[in-house]
Design a protein around this motif. Structure first.
Motif, mmCIF file in Angstrom:
data_model
loop_
_atom_site.group_PDB
_atom_site.id
_atom_site.type_symbol
_atom_site.label_atom_id
_atom_site.label_comp_id
_atom_site.label_asym_id
_atom_site.label_seq_id
_atom_site.Cartn_x
_atom_site.Cartn_y
_atom_site.Cartn_z
ATOM 1 N N LEU A 120 -7.338 -8.877 4.524
ATOM 2 C CA LEU A 120 -6.708 -8.256 3.358
ATOM 3 C C LEU A 120 -6.502 -6.759 3.589
ATOM 4 O O LEU A 120 -5.449 -6.204 3.258
ATOM 5 C CB LEU A 120 -7.570 -8.480 2.119
ATOM 6 N N VAL A 121 -7.498 -6.096 4.176
ATOM 7 C CA VAL A 121 -7.375 -4.663 4.484
ATOM 8 C C VAL A 121 -6.190 -4.427 5.414
ATOM 9 O O VAL A 121 -5.387 -3.507 5.207
ATOM 10 C CB VAL A 121 -8.667 -4.136 5.133
ATOM 11 N N LEU A 122 -6.091 -5.252 6.439
ATOM 12 C CA LEU A 122 -5.002 -5.080 7.404
ATOM 13 C C LEU A 122 -3.642 -5.268 6.736
ATOM 14 O O LEU A 122 -2.699 -4.504 6.989
ATOM 15 C CB LEU A 122 -5.171 -6.063 8.561
ATOM 16 N N LEU A 123 -3.540 -6.270 5.864
ATOM 17 C CA LEU A 123 -2.279 -6.502 5.154
ATOM 18 C C LEU A 123 -1.908 -5.308 4.271
ATOM 19 O O LEU A 123 -0.756 -4.876 4.246
ATOM 20 C CB LEU A 123 -2.385 -7.762 4.297
ATOM 21 N N VAL A 148 -0.771 -2.368 6.418
ATOM 22 C CA VAL A 148 0.598 -2.582 6.926
ATOM 23 C C VAL A 148 1.611 -2.323 5.816
ATOM 24 O O VAL A 148 2.651 -1.698 6.028
ATOM 25 C CB VAL A 148 0.739 -4.015 7.474
ATOM 26 N N ALA A 149 1.292 -2.784 4.597
ATOM 27 C CA ALA A 149 2.222 -2.641 3.471
ATOM 28 C C ALA A 149 2.447 -1.176 3.093
ATOM 29 O O ALA A 149 3.554 -0.796 2.694
ATOM 30 C CB ALA A 149 1.704 -3.419 2.265
ATOM 31 N N ILE A 150 1.389 -0.348 3.205
ATOM 32 C CA ILE A 150 1.535 1.056 2.777
ATOM 33 C C ILE A 150 1.573 2.008 3.972
ATOM 34 O O ILE A 150 1.330 3.217 3.824
ATOM 35 C CB ILE A 150 0.396 1.451 1.812
ATOM 36 N N TYR A 151 1.905 1.479 5.142
ATOM 37 C CA TYR A 151 1.870 2.333 6.340
ATOM 38 C C TYR A 151 2.782 3.542 6.200
ATOM 39 O O TYR A 151 2.401 4.663 6.566
ATOM 40 C CB TYR A 151 2.262 1.522 7.581
ATOM 41 N N PRO A 172 -0.708 7.406 -1.285
ATOM 42 C CA PRO A 172 -1.587 6.291 -0.893
ATOM 43 C C PRO A 172 -2.768 6.099 -1.833
ATOM 44 O O PRO A 172 -3.169 4.975 -2.118
ATOM 45 C CB PRO A 172 -2.056 6.698 0.517
ATOM 46 N N VAL A 173 -3.346 7.207 -2.326
ATOM 47 C CA VAL A 173 -4.515 7.069 -3.189
ATOM 48 C C VAL A 173 -4.147 6.440 -4.525
ATOM 49 O O VAL A 173 -4.956 5.744 -5.146
ATOM 50 C CB VAL A 173 -5.205 8.431 -3.392
ATOM 51 N N LEU A 174 -2.915 6.659 -4.992
ATOM 52 C CA LEU A 174 -2.478 6.037 -6.238
ATOM 53 C C LEU A 174 -2.403 4.512 -6.099
ATOM 54 O O LEU A 174 -2.478 3.793 -7.084
ATOM 55 C CB LEU A 174 -1.114 6.587 -6.659
#
Length: 571
Positions: free
Chosen positions: A382-385, A388-391, A446-448
């Motif tokens: 899940l972390v990896l997904l 990748v989504a917010i890269y 990213p933090v949002l």
């Protein structure tokens, strides 16, 4: 906003949320604690509201109090997932053990721990699923009537999909009632039917009712400080819930029973009592018009809390049969299974304000678990997904941070030029950002995204029974509990230190912020020591991913700057 402020914002929000949860638990309104009986043999001081229509003082439920009906014969019913106990006094379900959910994790020293018990006939944990019939004109067995059974033990044999348990009650007038419980293989649903055989000389008219009744049990005993403060059940909802097609899901904690009593006419709904990980619910027929109500029963041993659904009136002519039906769910909050049993029943797995994020996360985790076979690896995937989504957003953050570090000498010069004139200093900095094409708020994006994911995942790990006692690797035997040896919090501290080492102090940081940054790893170590291990796993892997991204972006920018410098030198 630079990376430092991002960390500080996250820490502030996380600590504020946890403090609010702790304050609500420790200082908010609490359910009354059952008091010990002051005088042996004292009787109830209130009318028996556990019996619909009762108006005279009487014992509320079968108990050991003086004057109360003594328990009848206990009947054991065992399936592959449930072990139920039925009391012939009332034909009520007074015990339910969930065979696949042990109280403590299985270990070499204790390979067969006792199963979780939801319904319970002990005085301190009393919780019963009761049902019965009432009639204003004729005889009817309520949940205190004495039934007869054909056997004392029933077991669902191999190859058998369903098992019936029949109880009978007969009145001298000729009215006979057969109560049948039906259990099914692999199911936590118990079917109930009450057949009224009117052998009297006049029509029988009455109502069927179902109710859940319990005391507030004493707080759990913890062996150490860590167990007490990492106990996630402290933050879970404990009370009653109900559903109607019009108003959907609603709930009421026990401490509000007397202030906000329930009394609603509902068609196609259900009633339930909730606790951490598990739910017990009466499910009337979908087209039946019922009345839902709550009550507090004042008993010598303390208050008992009751939620009831009263069915519509039924009439059975002499010599005819009449039947009422309902279902009882007594088991874990498995979202997909609950959704298939009754509309809205999956809402008992309540993620609160984070449902809009937590529900999809729960679904994704389930799919990843089917792929990996381990909930810890599912969290890592899940972390990896997510990364990748917010890269692209993370890349923008690190590019902005790297460029701002390059501007440190020029920003220091601006600080010396304008001194204490903060307004001019800010204007000059904004002009510099614009000239160099730097977005100072890139670090906020990213933090949002990650803050809502953090709290949603925290709620999923806290509430999802699938992760209860779910092992990971090595010493982690329960991803929903805190790391007993603090290894994971220590690993996260190392990740934070590495991040700080790769990210020198940002330009414009005041001394107070610089001091706070030094203490950030310690703050997170203390905070994560009490978090579910699965959540710490999430943040360790997430920190490593962000560290790798930061290294890659910084390295790429440094190479680009070096190549640009070489090109200028050659020209």
């Amino acid at each position: 906003m630079n990376q430092t402020r991002t960390f500080l914002l996250f820490a502030l929000v996380a600590v504020a949320y946890l403090l609010w949860n702790a304050w609500e638990k420790d200082y908010g309104p609490q359910p009354p604690v059952p008091a010990a009986a002051a005088v042996a043999g004292a009787t109830s001081t209130a009318a028996d509201t556990s019996v619909p229509g009762a108006s005279a003082p009487a014992p509320a439920i079968p108990s050991s109090a003086a004057g109360a009906p003594q328990p009848g014969q206990l009947i054991s019913v065992t399936t592959d997932v449930l072990r139920l106990t039925i009391d012939t006094r009332g034909g009520s379900l007074v015990r339910s053990e969930l065979l696949n959910y042990p109280v403590t994790p299985r270990t070499r020293k204790n390979p067969n721990p006792a199963p979780i018990r939801l319904l319970d006939d002990s005085a301190t944990h009393f919780f019963a699923a009761q049902d019965g019939l009432i009639s204003a004109t004729g005889a009817a067995p309520d949940h205190r009537a004495l039934f007869q059974a054909g056997a004392t033990s029933y077991t669902l044999d191999k190859g058998q999909d369903a098992l019936n348990v029949d109880l009978s009650w007969t009145d001298p007038s000729g009215v006979r009632v057969t109560k049948r419980y039906t259990v099914h293989r692999g199911s936590y649903v118990v079917d109930l039917s009450q057949q009224i055989d009117n052998g009297s000389a006049k029509p029988w008219t009455g109502n069927a009712y179902r109710q859940l009744q319990r005391v507030v049990p004493p707080p759990p005993v913890h062996n150490n400080f860590l167990e007490k403060f990492s106990d996630q059940s402290r933050y879970s909802f404990f009370g009653v819930a109900w559903y109607s097609p019009e108003k959907k899901f609603d709930k009421l904690p026990f401490d509000k029973f007397e202030k906000e009593p329930l009394n609603l006419a509902i068609t196609g709904g259900w009633t339930a009592m909730e606790q951490h990980y598990f739910v017990t619910a009466w499910l009337p027929p979908a087209n039946e018009a019922d009345t839902f109500s709550t009550a507090v029963i004042k008993d010598q041993d303390g208050p008992r809390y009751l939620i009831r659904d009263m069915g519509p009136a039924i009439t059975v002519a002499p010599g005819q049969l009449g039947t009422t039906t309902a279902r009882l769910y007594v088991g874990p909050k498995l979202r997909e299974q609950l959704a298939a049993i009754a509309p809205g029943l999956e809402l008992t797995l309540d993620y609160g304000m984070f449902s809009i994020v937590a529900s999809p996360l729960h679904w994704i985790l389930n799919q990843l678990h089917k792929f990996s076979g381990n909930w810890g690896f599912a969290i890592i995937l899940l972390v990896l997904l997510i990364n990748v989504a917010i890269y692209k957003l993370s890349e923008a953050q690190y590019v902005s941070a790297a460029r701002m570090r390059k501007l440190k000498p020029r920003m220091d010069a601006l600080k010396e030029r304008y001194g204490d004139d903060k307004q001019k200093m800010q204007q000059a900095m904004m002009e510099l950002y614009k000239k160099e094409k730097i977005n100072p708020v890139a670090g906020c994006l990213p933090v949002l995204i990650t803050i809502p994911i953090f709290f949603a995942l925290y709620t999923v790990l806290r509430e999802s029974v699938e992760l209860r006692q779910a092992p990971f690797i090595g010493w982690i035997h329960d991803l929903s509990a805190a790391d007993p040896y603090f290894v994971l919090p220590a690993l996260y501290v190392l990740v934070m230190l590495a991040t700080q080492w790769m990210m020198p102090q940002q330009p414009g940081m005041d001394p107070t912020q610089a001091k706070m940054m030094k203490f950030m790893p310690l703050m997170f170590a203390v905070m994560f020591a009490f978090f579910p291990a699965g959540l710490v796993v999430y943040y360790i892997v997430n920190g490593l991913c962000r560290l790798a991204q930061q290294w890659w972006v910084t390295r790429r920018i440094d190479r680009a700057e070096a190549a640009k410098g070489q090109a200028i030198a050659k020209s």
